[in-house]
Design a protein around this motif. Structure first.
Motif, PDB file in Angstrom:
ATOM      1  N   GLN A 155       0.839  -1.194   0.000  1.00  0.00           N
ATOM      2  CA  GLN A 155       0.000   0.000   0.000  1.00  0.00           C
ATOM      3  C   GLN A 155       0.882   1.255   0.000  1.00  0.00           C
ATOM      4  N   GLY A 156       0.593   2.168  -0.922  1.00  0.00           N
ATOM      5  CA  GLY A 156       1.332   3.413  -1.021  1.00  0.00           C
ATOM      6  C   GLY A 156       2.612   3.321  -1.826  1.00  0.00           C
ATOM      7  N   GLU A 157       3.050   2.108  -2.179  1.00  0.00           N
ATOM      8  CA  GLU A 157       4.271   1.944  -2.963  1.00  0.00           C
ATOM      9  C   GLU A 157       3.983   2.046  -4.454  1.00  0.00           C
ATOM     10  N   THR A 158       5.036   2.378  -5.218  1.00  0.00           N
ATOM     11  CA  THR A 158       4.951   2.397  -6.671  1.00  0.00           C
ATOM     12  C   THR A 158       6.071   1.531  -7.241  1.00  0.00           C
ATOM     13  N   GLY A 171       3.476   5.843 -19.028  1.00  0.00           N
ATOM     14  CA  GLY A 171       4.466   5.965 -17.972  1.00  0.00           C
ATOM     15  C   GLY A 171       3.860   6.096 -16.587  1.00  0.00           C
ATOM     16  N   LYS A 172       2.628   6.609 -16.531  1.00  0.00           N
ATOM     17  CA  LYS A 172       2.006   6.835 -15.223  1.00  0.00           C
ATOM     18  C   LYS A 172       1.688   5.546 -14.488  1.00  0.00           C
ATOM     19  N   VAL A 173       1.614   4.428 -15.206  1.00  0.00           N
ATOM     20  CA  VAL A 173       1.277   3.182 -14.501  1.00  0.00           C
ATOM     21  C   VAL A 173       2.364   2.814 -13.505  1.00  0.00           C
ATOM     22  N   PHE A 174       3.598   3.215 -13.781  1.00  0.00           N
ATOM     23  CA  PHE A 174       4.710   2.839 -12.914  1.00  0.00           C
ATOM     24  C   PHE A 174       4.816   3.726 -11.667  1.00  0.00           C
ATOM     25  N   SER A 175       4.088   4.845 -11.686  1.00  0.00           N
ATOM     26  CA  SER A 175       4.156   5.771 -10.547  1.00  0.00           C
ATOM     27  C   SER A 175       2.819   5.912  -9.831  1.00  0.00           C
ATOM     28  N   THR A 176       1.877   5.018 -10.115  1.00  0.00           N
ATOM     29  CA  THR A 176       0.575   5.033  -9.446  1.00  0.00           C
ATOM     30  C   THR A 176       0.645   4.163  -8.194  1.00  0.00           C
ATOM     31  N   PRO A 177       0.387   4.714  -7.015  1.00  0.00           N
ATOM     32  CA  PRO A 177       0.501   3.933  -5.775  1.00  0.00           C
ATOM     33  C   PRO A 177      -0.569   2.845  -5.673  1.00  0.00           C
ATOM     34  N   ILE A 178      -0.186   1.753  -5.071  1.00  0.00           N
ATOM     35  CA  ILE A 178      -1.128   0.666  -4.786  1.00  0.00           C
ATOM     36  C   ILE A 178      -1.971   1.064  -3.575  1.00  0.00           C
ATOM     37  N   GLU A 179      -3.255   0.751  -3.640  1.00  0.00           N
ATOM     38  CA  GLU A 179      -4.168   1.109  -2.553  1.00  0.00           C
ATOM     39  C   GLU A 179      -4.557  -0.072  -1.684  1.00  0.00           C
ATOM     40  N   ASN A 180      -4.762  -1.249  -2.295  1.00  0.00           N
ATOM     41  CA  ASN A 180      -5.317  -2.379  -1.551  1.00  0.00           C
ATOM     42  C   ASN A 180      -4.608  -3.673  -1.948  1.00  0.00           C
ATOM     43  N   PRO A 181      -3.420  -3.940  -1.403  1.00  0.00           N
ATOM     44  CA  PRO A 181      -2.639  -5.106  -1.837  1.00  0.00           C
ATOM     45  C   PRO A 181      -3.262  -6.443  -1.436  1.00  0.00           C
TER      46      PRO A 181
END
Length: 263
Positions: free
Chosen positions: A127-130, A186-196
């Protein structure tokens, strides 16, 4: 007399012992059938056709296999495309991903139909990581082969594709993949995960030991953190899902036999 024997057997189980009758009954219990629905998610710079060798093995072994063709235009859109395929499954499902697809199944895997997750040289952010942030912590050897277009899409330089992305594939096959690659926002790589989902679902992980797109050390970190059942493939490039389809299929089938919802 039968009632008396039953009560003795129950008492023995409670006390921590196993009677001969109980042991024989356990041996007579048939093994649970494996989960039959498998959904495969591709990563960046490729499309779903790369799963064909794995698809052929799983289909021959009796599995119901579906392949997601997500647009690679944004994490939300790619998760939605994956959920669209999950919704079409008729029961418990094993969700499998390669590369960036790991971020997709990390979000989409929260779906109640998903019984287990399989990561093939894939990202599994918390969660919160990119992916970008994790890649900076564990730099990949071939990361500079990724180029960005003026409108924000990324691709791998075709001249370097074979060496960096698919070194264990025949050159001609890698070249076709390079020329047919899907450009990825490119934005897919910098979108944070919300619910792992890997925090609440069992997972299996394959590390490609010669991966130059995702650091093998990052892959090992992902597997250890998730408590995944881990296997490692010596000499495997990032395209391990194409170069070692038998090993990949065997790991998926292991997940299908052991995910709790298959019991």
């Amino acid at each position: 007399m039968k009632y008396h024997r039953l009560m003795i057997a129950v008492a023995c189980v409670v006390a921590g012992f196993v009677t001969r009758d109980a042991a024989e009954a356990a041996e007579a219990t048939p093994p649970a059938a494996p989960i039959k629905n498998i959904v495969l998610v591709h990563g960046a710079f490729v499309d779903g056709s790369g799963w064909r060798p794995v698809y052929d093995i799983l289909s021959r072994d009796g599995y119901n296999v579906s392949i997601v063709q997500q647009p690679l235009s944004g994490l939300d859109e790619d998760v939605a495309a994956t959920k669209r395929i999950i919704d079409r499954q008729n029961g418990p499902t094993i969700l499998v991903a390669h590369s960036y697809g790991g971020a997709i199944i990390t979000e989409a895997g929260a779906d109640p139909k998903v019984a287990g997750l399989v990561y093939i040289a894939a990202h599994a952010p918390d969660q919160g990581e990119t992916e970008t942030g994790n890649g900076q912590r564990y730099p990949a050897a071939g990361r500079d082969a990724i180029t960005k277009t003026p409108d924000g899409y990324t691709f791998i330089d075709p001249a370097r594709y074979h060496a960096e992305f698919a070194a264990d594939l025949p050159y001609a096959e890698a070249q076709f993949e390079a020329r047919s690659q899907m450009f990825t926002a490119g934005k897919v790589f910098s979108t944070p995960i919300e619910n792992p989902a890997w925090k609440v679902k069992p997972s299996w992980y394959m590390v490609a030991q010669a991966d130059r797109i995702i650091s093998p050390e990052l892959e090992r970190m992902y597997a250890a953190r998730a408590g995944s059942h881990k296997v490692e493939i010596a000499g495997a490039s990032h395209s391990v899902y194409r170069s070692h389809p038998w090993e990949v299929a065997q790991l998926i089938e292991l997940a299908a036999r052991n995910a709790p919802h298959g019991r």
